[in-house]
Design an enzyme around this catalytic site. Structure first.
Site, PDB file in Angstrom:
ATOM      1  N   HIS A  74       0.853  -1.184   0.000  1.00  0.00           N
ATOM      2  CA  HIS A  74       0.000   0.000   0.000  1.00  0.00           C
ATOM      3  C   HIS A  74       0.890   1.236   0.000  1.00  0.00           C
ATOM      4  O   HIS A  74       1.953   1.228   0.617  1.00  0.00           O
ATOM      5  CB  HIS A  74      -0.896   0.010   1.250  1.00  0.00           C
ATOM      6  CG  HIS A  74      -2.080   0.902   1.109  1.00  0.00           C
ATOM      7  ND1 HIS A  74      -2.016   2.243   1.367  1.00  0.00           N
ATOM      8  CD2 HIS A  74      -3.347   0.644   0.698  1.00  0.00           C
ATOM      9  CE1 HIS A  74      -3.200   2.773   1.132  1.00  0.00           C
ATOM     10  NE2 HIS A  74      -4.023   1.830   0.713  1.00  0.00           N
ATOM     11  N   ASP A 105      -7.947  -5.561   0.363  1.00  0.00           N
ATOM     12  CA  ASP A 105      -8.440  -6.393  -0.731  1.00  0.00           C
ATOM     13  C   ASP A 105      -8.034  -7.846  -0.613  1.00  0.00           C
ATOM     14  O   ASP A 105      -8.548  -8.693  -1.341  1.00  0.00           O
ATOM     15  CB  ASP A 105      -7.935  -5.831  -2.072  1.00  0.00           C
ATOM     16  CG  ASP A 105      -8.603  -4.520  -2.370  1.00  0.00           C
ATOM     17  OD1 ASP A 105      -9.792  -4.397  -2.042  1.00  0.00           O
ATOM     18  OD2 ASP A 105      -7.944  -3.624  -2.898  1.00  0.00           O
TER      19      ASP A 105
HETATM   20  N1  CMC Z   1       3.875  -7.634  -4.840  1.00  0.00           N
HETATM   21  C1  CMC Z   1       5.220  -7.657  -5.055  1.00  0.00           C
HETATM   22  N2  CMC Z   1       6.025  -6.581  -4.906  1.00  0.00           N
HETATM   23  C2  CMC Z   1       5.453  -5.450  -4.537  1.00  0.00           C
HETATM   24  C3  CMC Z   1       4.060  -5.342  -4.291  1.00  0.00           C
HETATM   25  C4  CMC Z   1       3.281  -6.496  -4.462  1.00  0.00           C
HETATM   26  N3  CMC Z   1       1.958  -6.468  -4.252  1.00  0.00           N
HETATM   27  N4  CMC Z   1       3.745  -4.074  -3.936  1.00  0.00           N
HETATM   28  C5  CMC Z   1       4.911  -3.405  -3.950  1.00  0.00           C
HETATM   29  N5  CMC Z   1       5.938  -4.231  -4.303  1.00  0.00           N
HETATM   30  C6  CMC Z   1       7.371  -3.898  -4.371  1.00  0.00           C
HETATM   31  C7  CMC Z   1       7.679  -3.029  -5.584  1.00  0.00           C
HETATM   32  O1  CMC Z   1       8.019  -3.826  -6.706  1.00  0.00           O
HETATM   33  C8  CMC Z   1       8.835  -2.216  -5.064  1.00  0.00           C
HETATM   34  O2  CMC Z   1       9.982  -3.040  -5.076  1.00  0.00           O
HETATM   35  P1  CMC Z   1      11.456  -2.392  -5.332  1.00  0.00           P
HETATM   36  O3  CMC Z   1      11.685  -1.437  -4.214  1.00  0.00           O
HETATM   37  O4  CMC Z   1      12.390  -3.550  -5.347  1.00  0.00           O
HETATM   38  O5  CMC Z   1      11.369  -1.696  -6.674  1.00  0.00           O
HETATM   39  C9  CMC Z   1       8.496  -1.971  -3.592  1.00  0.00           C
HETATM   40  O6  CMC Z   1       7.663  -3.084  -3.236  1.00  0.00           O
HETATM   41  C10 CMC Z   1       7.758  -0.675  -3.339  1.00  0.00           C
HETATM   42  O7  CMC Z   1       6.585  -0.677  -4.142  1.00  0.00           O
HETATM   43  P2  CMC Z   1       5.979   0.583  -4.904  1.00  0.00           P
HETATM   44  O8  CMC Z   1       5.339   0.111  -6.173  1.00  0.00           O
HETATM   45  O9  CMC Z   1       7.031   1.664  -5.007  1.00  0.00           O
HETATM   46  O10 CMC Z   1       4.895   1.049  -3.871  1.00  0.00           O
HETATM   47  P3  CMC Z   1       3.734   2.026  -4.181  1.00  0.00           P
HETATM   48  O11 CMC Z   1       3.460   2.720  -2.927  1.00  0.00           O
HETATM   49  O12 CMC Z   1       4.024   2.886  -5.380  1.00  0.00           O
HETATM   50  O13 CMC Z   1       2.552   1.030  -4.625  1.00  0.00           O
HETATM   51  C11 CMC Z   1       0.657  -0.351  -4.566  1.00  0.00           C
HETATM   52  C12 CMC Z   1       1.517   0.656  -3.808  1.00  0.00           C
HETATM   53  C13 CMC Z   1      -0.637  -0.598  -3.795  1.00  0.00           C
HETATM   54  C14 CMC Z   1       0.291   0.204  -5.962  1.00  0.00           C
HETATM   55  C15 CMC Z   1       1.445  -1.667  -4.745  1.00  0.00           C
HETATM   56  O14 CMC Z   1       1.824  -2.152  -3.475  1.00  0.00           O
HETATM   57  C16 CMC Z   1       0.659  -2.716  -5.506  1.00  0.00           C
HETATM   58  O15 CMC Z   1       0.626  -2.669  -6.739  1.00  0.00           O
HETATM   59  N6  CMC Z   1       0.012  -3.691  -4.784  1.00  0.00           N
HETATM   60  C17 CMC Z   1      -0.811  -4.696  -5.414  1.00  0.00           C
HETATM   61  C18 CMC Z   1      -2.130  -4.096  -5.818  1.00  0.00           C
HETATM   62  C19 CMC Z   1      -3.050  -3.891  -4.636  1.00  0.00           C
HETATM   63  O16 CMC Z   1      -3.244  -4.778  -3.811  1.00  0.00           O
HETATM   64  N7  CMC Z   1      -3.647  -2.694  -4.585  1.00  0.00           N
HETATM   65  C20 CMC Z   1      -4.657  -2.383  -3.574  1.00  0.00           C
HETATM   66  C21 CMC Z   1      -4.284  -1.246  -2.724  1.00  0.00           C
HETATM   67  S1  CMC Z   1      -5.400  -1.146  -1.319  1.00  0.00           S
HETATM   68  C22 CMC Z   1      -6.895  -0.702  -1.971  1.00  0.00           C
HETATM   69  C23 CMC Z   1      -6.982   0.748  -2.223  1.00  0.00           C
HETATM   70  O17 CMC Z   1      -6.825   1.539  -1.260  1.00  0.00           O
HETATM   71  O18 CMC Z   1      -7.253   1.128  -3.384  1.00  0.00           O
END
Ligand code: CMC
Length: 435
Positions: free
Chosen positions: A312, A370
């Protein structure tokens, strides 16, 4: 806002340093007010994805991502989920306080008086293919509400805003249920106003005109909890979209349609659908025995596979909504005699493995809401393609409360981000045969 604290920005190129006021919220990080930066230096800040930018001040929802805390108007989500129903939560988000008995009665009366949609709305549905994604239908139909309610579109009139808010909260369950009925070919069910908000919605989803619909209190309570947990989440992508759309003066129905469109994406509201699809896929490939292989794929950056329902932008701890949803999952599966549900067993094992794995621990990736909400919704009989619609239904109150807060703010300005331009500088158009 007044401030005695200041931040000084100094430059390495001889530009004189400049002071900015620092403001304190009631809780949470302070902000540096950089509104005069461009005027005084000719420079913008650069913050794609808004990693460090507060776009507004707000009194509605507070999240402490490190602690894993979520407060609506100061109340912890756990207390609201345990002691209140969704409509009380709506009252809280919209008006700032939980209702007393008289206010509760009045609010329920006002919402239930607006649950029907204009009969002509059914023609909109007929324009869609039967296999249309229900979110596509919802974006269209909610936007179309602005064509029906000309009497409440003056956004500068607080009474118009009040009626639009009630109309949206009241009509969303009806529209979401209609989108579902349209996809399976059953007749639309009119709302039944003597039922609670969530019971009425379940009846419109699963009832038919041929039989009386039996309300199951455990399942209704589970749905109500899903709605409470998704009701608001401060300045996320869809809420910021609603605020940005609203900042131009667009009407509330159009703004909420923009929020629904944003929510649809798999990184936001679409994640519960994607999460259940992921669980189905692992289950089909061998279930718990295949988790190790799946986790290796997730950790391989080239695979493009993510553990959906994990991670998140704000929570760097267990999402408090996920804990409540896991509890609800137990209750619903118990009620329906599905305690041995393979997807639930799979998700518990996935969670356990991920929480012990250094990849997830070092990145502070925990289950989000989720991770379990898809299993609960599936058990309730809600098809996967409808999950994000349920989220949209729940979040409508948050969007409208945030939109209303913005419109009521005398300092509100149209949202207009700037850019760092890295394209071509000026050049001349050549005749087509010389290009
Ligand atoms: N599975 C594997 N790796 C992950 C995941 C995941 N679900 N989420 C983040 N990472 C990794 C990402 O690859 C990155 O790795 P590195 O530092 O090596 O490059 C690190 O963790 C940081 O991630 P980020 O993408 O910079 O984090 P963010 O804050 O930009 O993204 C997120 C947050 C929710 C988009 C992401 O965690 C994600 O895509 N999760 C899966 C989708 C999901 O469950 N979304 C629902 C969010 S809750 C409902 C809502 O409020 O809408």
């Amino acid at each position: 806002m007044n401030s005695t604290k200041k931040a000084t920005l100094s430059f390495s190129d001889g530009t004189p340093s400049i002071d900015f006021p620092i403001y304190e919220g009631t809780v949470g990080p302070e902000v540096i007010d950089i509104r005069k930066l461009y005027g005084q230096t000719g420079r913008f800040t650069f913050d794609p994805g808004f990693m460090s930018t507060a776009a507004c001040d707000s009194k509605i929802t507070y999240i402490d991502g490190d602690k894993g805390e979520l407060l609506y108007r100061g109340y912890p989500i756990e207390q609201l989920a345990q002691n209140c129903d969704y409509l009380e939560t709506c009252h809280l988000l919209l008006y700032g306080e939980l209702p007393n008995r008289a206010q509760q009665k009045d609010f329920e009366f006002r919402v239930t008086r607006h649950t029907m949609v204009h009969e002509q709305m059914t023609r909109f549905f007929q324009g869609f293919r039967r296999d249309a994604h229900p979110m596509a239908i919802l974006v269209g139909c909610v936007g179309a509400l602005s064509a029906f309610y000309h009497d409440s579109l003056d956004i500068n009139d607080p009474e118009h805003r009040r009626i639009s808010a009630i109309r949206l909260i009241a009509k969303m369950p009806t529209l979401v249920a209609m989108a579902y009925k349209y996809s399976n070919g059953q007749p639309f069910m009119y709302p039944q106003n003597k039922l609670s908000y969530s019971a009425n919605f379940m009846r419109m989803m699963f009832g038919t005109p041929c039989e009386d619909y039996e309300v199951n209190d455990v399942l209704v309570r589970a749905l109500d909890r899903i709605l409470i947990l998704h009701a608001d989440h401060e300045q996320n992508a869809s809420t910021s979209t609603v605020r940005l759309a609203g900042s131009s003066g667009a009407n509330p129905f159009a703004c909420i349609a923009a929020g629904i469109a944003t929510l649809w994406g798999p990184a936001h509201g679409g994640a519960n659908e994607a999460c259940l699809q992921m669980l189905d896929q692992i289950h089909a490939q061998g279930g718990i025995a295949k988790i190790g292989e799946f986790i290796s794929q997730v950790k391989d950056k080239n695979s493009g596979v993510k553990l959906m329902g994990f991670g998140h932008r704000v929570y760097k701890n267990y999402d408090p909504r996920a804990k409540l949803m896991r509890e609800t999952c137990y209750e619903v599966l118990g009620e329906l005699g599905l305690n041995n549900d393979p997807l639930f067993a799979l998700s518990m094992k996935l969670e356990q493995i991920a929480l012990e794995d250094d990849y997830f621990v070092s990145r502070k990736l925990y289950p989000n809401v989720d991770f379990y909400s898809g299993i609960v919704q599936k058990a309730l009989g809600i098809p996967t393609s409808m999950f994000t619609c349920i989220f949209a239904l729940a979040r409508t109150v948050g969007w409208i409360a945030q939109w209303n807060e913005m419109i009521s703010d005398p300092e509100q300005k149209i949202g207009r981000p700037r850019q760092l331009f890295v394209g071509s500088t000026r050049r001349d158009v050549k005749p087509i045969d010389q290009r």
